[in-house]
Write an enzyme that holds these catalytic residues in place. Structure first.
Site, short mmCIF file in Angstrom:
data_model
loop_
_atom_site.label_atom_id
_atom_site.label_comp_id
_atom_site.label_asym_id
_atom_site.label_seq_id
_atom_site.Cartn_x
_atom_site.Cartn_y
_atom_site.Cartn_z
N ARG A 1 -56.88 96.66 -10.17
CA ARG A 1 -57.19 97.28 -8.88
C ARG A 1 -58.25 96.51 -8.11
O ARG A 1 -58.43 96.73 -6.92
CB ARG A 1 -57.68 98.71 -9.12
CG ARG A 1 -56.63 99.60 -9.76
CD ARG A 1 -57.22 100.91 -10.17
NE ARG A 1 -57.67 101.68 -9.05
CZ ARG A 1 -56.93 102.55 -8.37
NH1 ARG A 1 -55.69 102.75 -8.71
NH2 ARG A 1 -57.43 103.21 -7.36
N LYS B 1 -56.50 96.54 -4.98
CA LYS B 1 -55.11 96.95 -4.94
C LYS B 1 -54.94 98.18 -4.07
O LYS B 1 -53.96 98.33 -3.35
CB LYS B 1 -54.63 97.23 -6.37
CG LYS B 1 -53.19 97.66 -6.48
CD LYS B 1 -52.27 96.52 -6.16
CE LYS B 1 -50.81 96.91 -6.13
NZ LYS B 1 -50.03 95.97 -5.30
C1 G6P Z 1 -54.50 96.52 -0.01
C2 G6P Z 1 -53.60 95.72 -0.91
C3 G6P Z 1 -52.37 95.27 -0.13
C4 G6P Z 1 -51.67 96.47 0.47
C5 G6P Z 1 -52.61 97.28 1.35
C6 G6P Z 1 -52.00 98.61 1.74
O1 G6P Z 1 -55.06 95.69 0.95
O2 G6P Z 1 -54.27 94.60 -1.43
O3 G6P Z 1 -51.48 94.62 -1.01
O4 G6P Z 1 -50.59 96.04 1.24
O5 G6P Z 1 -53.81 97.58 0.63
O6 G6P Z 1 -51.81 99.36 0.58
P1 G6P Z 1 -50.77 100.53 0.39
O7 G6P Z 1 -51.00 101.00 -1.02
O8 G6P Z 1 -51.14 101.57 1.41
O9 G6P Z 1 -49.42 100.00 0.61
#
Ligand code: G6P
Length: 614
Positions: free
Chosen positions: A27, A609
């Site tokens: 995470r 994450k």
């Molecule tokens: C973080 C992660 C990304 C993800 C974004 C949105 O920045 O590192 O990989 O696309 O959050 O997260 P979600 O869980 O809402 O798709």
């Protein structure tokens, strides 16, 4: 971001807690800590750095001591918000007596006020964190004598988000948890009870879990789980079955989770599609959407809200809704949504797209949309996540746990789900059955197409060499491939730390073209789909400035091969599914560049994450 684990049962708590904490490393975090209850006192260790460093310290300092055999404790990985990653700021935090230890995910918004009030009463704080304030508050509310009463009172006073786990030296074998906006999962084991902020931490022990609701409090022991509301009313929460096992959260022979997840995509796409396509009726069956054809026909506009990679999936989805359902569609950056004055009505359907289902900005957008009376639905991967629950209906991705911080299989499943959803909406509006059946054939072809892209892994790895030494790169595309250009550039930035920008191919000449020279490679998405002919002109523009071009083309392409430095030939596919086909190649490209540059692929620096702060 932050991760919580807890354990009470017959096994040695330090070993179990650290083992489970490792499963949350993905995470993203910068410090780690642990507290266990031993013979009427607490033992704790915390430090900035990795879980392995914590494990080493535990081995050195606790082996042969009573702490080693403790049967109850909590542990945490922290992603710094209030105060830098130092030992003092790492969790657990303690109350004034030092007998209560607490780990916390989320943010206490009114911590400064609470801290002032507590300081006025003589409390001394050792950290910069909001969490320590909560620990002191609980202690001051009489947790030692009446834990549940103190928790109820604290929940009335704190504003913000929290998922917490607490142990107390006076009560060995007991853990208290509470949630408001930050997930807490209780694992129901055989004569043992586990706690985590994410089921991935505990599936190795049990797949029977209880997801707490907001404002739930629970008192746990090895053999009992008592859940209450914040008003101290007993409630029963259902025990759910996690439908994936521990192997899904392990690397399974791959060098990195990211690579494993890239290679899982034929199966994850199949899982997203399973039982959802009805070729005879030419439509998709999405039961979780819980909308009648009449309700779907009544929708006036679709508003897709998301962050990061999910936002890019939303950009593809927008084109699907316009194209297949004749429905105005907008994509909104969730972070801005509630700070504007979004014009919404009950006939607008707000679709929140989130892999984790916990992203703070997306959640805030959902709440704003609800406030404004819009219809809501979610597209989430994590079952039981906050956004899935708050939207109340939607479509799960069923892509399995995604561990690599850089999202891969969730993106392709999001695109597939959006395509199925737009198809269903189209069929309730103007799309013919024949057209629907044709689209279903294209969707069905996806896993096979992705398999063929994966066979090009070596070829893509070779192409990665021409990017690996660059300082800057551009990704360009048009139409359905424009969001993929953005996503390709994002993947590269995230894991290889190479500065990359995704641009609409036509926009390049309105500024960024000034940056092109032989040291700035351009990745051009030029599959044989609408827009290809114009892409040829755009590639020429780049070449004329000396920029090396890596063109991603459809197999058999002859024209572009003569212009670009390199071509990666992907299998021929229908335009509607081309974003998925191209995205898989972009994921592999970023992966190989990062590998060549020796980067830490699964846990890139500074990234998390699941971003649970705004
Ligand atoms: C973080 C992660 C990304 C993800 C974004 C949105 O920045 O590192 O990989 O696309 O959050 O997260 P979600 O869980 O809402 O798709």
């Amino acid at each position: 971001m932050c991760g919580i684990v807890g354990y009470t049962g017959p096994r040695a708590a330090p070993e179990t807690l650290i083992g489970n904490l490792r499963r949350l490393e993905y995470r993203g975090y910068d410090s780690a800590g642990i507290a266990v209850v031993v013979d009427g006192s607490l033992q704790s260790l915390k430090l900035p750095g990795k879980v392995q460093t914590l494990a080493d310290r535990v081995a050195v300092e606790w082996t042969g001591t009573p702490a080693e055999g403790s049967r109850c404790g909590i542990a945490h990985t922290r992603w710094a918000t209030h105060g830098p990653p130092t030992e003092a700021n790492a969790h657990p935090h303690f109350d004034a007596s030092g007998r209560l230890a607490l780990v916390h995910n989320g943010i206490i918004d009114n911590y400064a006020d609470l801290r002032r009030q507590l300081e006025a009463r003589g409390h001394v704080f050792r950290s910069d964190t909001d969490t320590e304030v909560l620990a002191h508050l609980l202690g001051s509310l009489g947790f030692a004598d009446d834990p549940i009463g103190a928790l109820c009172a604290a929940l009335r006073q704190v504003e913000g988000t929290l998922g917490i786990a607490i142990v107390h030296a006076d009560r060995p074998g007991r853990i208290w948890v509470a949630r408001r906006g930050s997930p807490i999962v209780i694992g129901v084991g055989e004569a043992e009870t586990l706690v985590a902020s994410d089921a991935a931490a505990i599936v190795a022990h049990t797949n029977r879990v209880i997801y707490l609701d907001d404002d739930d409090i629970a008192e746990l022991s090895a053999g009992s789980i008592e859940v209450r509301t914040a008003h101290n009313t007993p409630v029963s929460r259902t025990v759910s079955q996690v439908d994936w096992d521990v192997r899904a959260a392990e690397k399974g022979g791959f060098e990195h989770f990211m690579l494993k997840e890239i290679f899982e995509q034929p199966e994850s796409l199949e899982n997203s599609m399973r039982g959802r396509l009805d070729p005879a009726a030419g439509t998709a069956k999405l039961g979780g959407l819980a909308m009648t054809p009449r309700e779907i026909a009544d929708v006036r506009r679709v508003v897709l809200v998301a962050c990061g990679t999910s936002l890019h999936a939303g950009m593809v989805g927008r084109l699907y809704f316009e194209d297949l359902a004749d429905l105005p569609a907008a994509v909104e950056q969730a972070a801005e949504f509630r700070y504007r004055n979004p014009i919404l009505s009950p006939r607008d359907l707000v679709v929140a797209i989130s892999q984790s289902g916990e992203t703070a900005d997306t959640l805030a957008a959902v709440r704003e949309a609800r406030q404004k009376g819009a219809a809501l639905c979610g597209i989430c991967n994590v079952v039981g996540s906050t956004i899935a629950r708050e939207t109340g209906r939607g479509v799960y991705l069923h892509a399995g746990p995604e561990i690599g911080v850089a999202s891969t299989k969730a993106f392709t499943s999001q695109v597939a789900v959006l395509l199925m959803m737009a198809l269903k909406f189209g069929r309730c509006r103007r799309l013919s059955r024949e057209a629907g059946t044709e689209i279903i054939e294209q969707v069905h072809a996806l896993p096979g197409l992705v398999r063929r892209v994966l066979e090009l892994n070596e070829r893509v790895a070779r192409a990665a060499a021409s990017l690996a030494d660059a300082r800057d790169a551009f990704y360009i595309g048009r139409g359905l491939l424009y969001p993929v250009a953005l996503e390709g550039a994002l993947k590269l930035k995230e894991i290889s730390y190479l500065h990359a920008e995704g641009y609409h191919a036509a926009e390049l000449k309105h500024g960024p073209i000034a940056l092109l020279d032989p040291s700035v490679p351009v990745v051009a998405l030029a599959l044989d789909v609408p827009g290809r002919d114009k892409m040829i002109g755009n590639i020429q523009e780049c070449r004329a400035r000396g920029a090396p071009v890596i063109a991603v083309v459809t197999e058999g392409e002859t024209t572009i091969g003569g212009i670009a430095q390199e071509t990666i030939e992907l299998p021929r596919c229908a335009p509607l599914v081309s974003p998925v086909v191209a995205a898989v190649a972009m994921q592999l490209l970023a992966y190989h560049v990062a590998r060549l540059r020796g980067c830490e692929i699964d846990q890139p620096r500074n990234l998390a994450k699941s971003v649970t702060v705004e």
